[in-house]
Design an enzyme around this catalytic site. Structure first.
Site, mmCIF file in Angstrom:
data_model
loop_
_atom_site.group_PDB
_atom_site.id
_atom_site.type_symbol
_atom_site.label_atom_id
_atom_site.label_comp_id
_atom_site.label_asym_id
_atom_site.label_seq_id
_atom_site.Cartn_x
_atom_site.Cartn_y
_atom_site.Cartn_z
ATOM 1 N N SER A 152 36.982 84.946 171.883
ATOM 2 C CA SER A 152 37.336 86.279 171.405
ATOM 3 C C SER A 152 36.033 87.009 171.131
ATOM 4 O O SER A 152 34.993 86.378 170.899
ATOM 5 C CB SER A 152 38.163 86.183 170.118
ATOM 6 O OG SER A 152 38.213 87.426 169.433
ATOM 7 N N THR A 199 -6.393 99.172 138.056
ATOM 8 C CA THR A 199 -5.002 99.058 137.627
ATOM 9 C C THR A 199 -4.543 100.447 137.207
ATOM 10 O O THR A 199 -5.265 101.163 136.518
ATOM 11 C CB THR A 199 -4.850 98.076 136.448
ATOM 12 O OG1 THR A 199 -5.667 98.501 135.357
ATOM 13 C CG2 THR A 199 -5.247 96.660 136.868
ATOM 14 N N SER A 330 -6.576 116.725 163.668
ATOM 15 C CA SER A 330 -6.097 118.072 163.387
ATOM 16 C C SER A 330 -6.314 118.973 164.592
ATOM 17 O O SER A 330 -7.299 118.831 165.324
ATOM 18 C CB SER A 330 -6.835 118.657 162.174
ATOM 19 O OG SER A 330 -6.487 120.012 161.982
ATOM 20 N N LYS A 336 -11.800 116.151 161.949
ATOM 21 C CA LYS A 336 -10.921 115.454 161.009
ATOM 22 C C LYS A 336 -10.276 114.254 161.699
ATOM 23 O O LYS A 336 -9.760 114.363 162.804
ATOM 24 C CB LYS A 336 -9.840 116.389 160.482
ATOM 25 C CG LYS A 336 -9.035 115.836 159.309
ATOM 26 C CD LYS A 336 -8.130 116.918 158.736
ATOM 27 C CE LYS A 336 -7.486 116.479 157.429
ATOM 28 N NZ LYS A 336 -6.510 115.395 157.656
#
Length: 484
Positions: A152, A199, A330, A336
């Site tokens: 099936s 942290t 860019s 960039k």
């Protein structure tokens, strides 16, 4: 009653006629698929992506059908002529042939029935071809009566999904190992590069850049282990369950025989579920595995977040490391360069996280003896596996391998950091350390210069304290005790 076929996107001038209980249709003469596949293509124009986009699933379907016909032959339920033809057709598909004949959409109603019927029809017509018969001569080999004997959709489809997922996961594990090794190489390369740990995005205490990259390698290694653990649960299959798990229309020994043949064909340690009724309706293994893929995605994304942050700049950011330039960043700002590789991995992670939610909802939506939403589970799992595999390889080859460190800049940050007082605390005392930190913050002077000026430590002592190996493993250095 014949139906109008003029609008069918698959119809050609040369065709054959096939019939089901809903009527008759014209099928392109050269097509290995048949009327059930045609109806599915027309009914489900959802993604435009056919199941052929996932060759692993197609191969797994053929392996399931292959195992089934061998089991039925062993049990005396099908003759040698049909068995040989069906077996040869399955082998053709397992070897990558006829992939273009698997045309139904990956997202479909019917719990995967359209995928199962696509496989049944292609295998039947290929088997007919091997016997020298015309396509569509189903009185000789029938898609349902012969190819689908003892099966099936409800046991074939989830079994094939599991096999395809397992086999696809091997590629992911290989890609993850490749990424882990790249990160580990950088950990060694940067072993002597001191930097400031952080942290909450605030200066903390010194460490080495090698430690930072070593941590990433460990994170990937841990996830490789978790994936292997989750993979175990996908080896339990429900082949032989047929419609709802009772095994209706199968020989009492069929499930065991089919599983044994499938083990041999796939090389996988597959086992038949202990309760086939439960296994036919339960998608828990997919939920667990998808959740593990989500864990991988979350941690990869975190690594990429760090890489983008650490390489930000080059003048007005952290500028601790340099990612290899891959393309212009860019259309308006000359020169960039953007962190495009970590960015694309981030986006894969977002997709995988979304796929996990889709799989969760699909698994939850199952009702009574069957889950009708396994097609979207399959599509989501395969997309996550495929894209994570590509992302790991891309990140390793196009980013990690080319990273360089701004060593002198990182060293100067350590020497200027207030966090250095934490290292000096056992040597100069808490009160003196606090006073030094307060003055450094107020004047902008470095901690080390103030310590030297006040005669709290010598140049030689400071150099020894700030050696990379001591920063990376402060427990290895036992400070001289403070005078009482």
């Amino acid at each position: 009653m014949a139906e109008n076929t003029a609008s069918s996107p698959l119809l050609t001038e040369c065709s054959r006629k096939e019939q089901d209980f809903m009527g008759s249709r014209e099928i392109p003469a050269g097509a290995y698929w048949g009327i059930q596949t045609l109806r599915a293509v027309e009914n489900f124009p959802i993604t435009g992506t056919a199941i052929s986009a996932y060759p692993g699933l197609v191969s797994a379907l053929a392996q399931v059908k292959h195992a089934a016909v061998l089991a039925n032959f062993d049990l005396g339920l099908i003759d040698a002529v049909k068995k040989d033809a069906i077996e040869q057709a399955c082998q053709d598909i397992e070897q990558g042939q006829l992939l273009d004949q698997f045309v139904v959409d990956v997202i479909q109603g019917g719990a995967g029935t359209s995928t199962n019927m696509n496989a049944n029809e292609v295998i039947a017509n290929r088997a007919l071809e091997h016997l020298g018969q015309a396509k569509g001569e189903y009185s000789v080999i029938h898609p349902n009566g012969d190819v689908n004997m003892g099966q099936s959709t409800n046991d074939v489809y989830p079994t094939a999904i599991k096999i395809a997922t397992i086999q696809g996961t091997y590629a992911l594990l290989s890609a993850m190992a490749h990424l882990r090794e790249a990160l580990a190489r950088k950990a060694v390369e940067f072993d002597d590069v001191v930097k400031v740990g952080r942290t909450q995005l605030q200066d903390a205490v010194p460490m080495t850049l090698g430690q930072e990259f070593s941590t990433y390698a460990v994170m990937v290694d841990e996830d490789e282990r978790r994936i292997r653990e989750a993979l175990v649960h996908l080896h339990e299959i429900n082949l032989g369950a047929t419609a709802i798990g009772t095994g209706i229309n199968t020989h009492p020994r069929y499930a065991a025989e089919a599983c044994s043949h499938l083990q041999r064909l796939t090389g996988l340690p597959l086992v038949t579920a202990g309760n086939l009724v439960e296994a036919t309706q339960d998608c828990g293994a997919f939920v667990l595995f998808s959740g593990t893929l989500k864990r991988v995605a979350v941690k990869l994304s975190k690594i990429c977040n760090d890489l983008r942050l650490l390489s930000s700049g080059p003048r007005a950011g952290f500028a601790e490391i340099n990612l290899p330039p891959r393309q212009a960043g860019s259309s308006i700002m000359p020169g960039k360069v953007n962190p495009v590789i970590p960015e694309v991995v981030n986006q894969v992670a977002f997709e995988v996280i979304g796929n996990d939610l889709t799989i969760t909802m699909a698994a939850e939506a199952g009702q009574l003896q069957l889950n009708a939403f396994e097609p979207i589970i399959a599509r989501s799992l395969f997309a996550s596996l495929t894209h994570l595999t590509a992302a790991c390889t891309t990140l390793a080859d196009h980013c990690i391998d080319g990273i360089t460190a701004n060593k002198e800049y990182l060293r100067s940050q350590v020497e200027a950091s207030i966090g250095v007082v934490t290292i000096l605390n056992p040597l100069i005392g808490y009160d003196a350390a606090t006073s030094i930190a307060r003055e450094a913050l107020a004047t902008g002077r470095s901690v080390t210069s103030l310590v030297l000026e006040q005669g709290l430590l010598t140049d030689v002592e400071l150099d020894e304290i700030l050696r990379p190996e001591h920063l990376a493993n402060p427990q290895a250095r036992t400070p001289d005790p403070l005078p009482l």
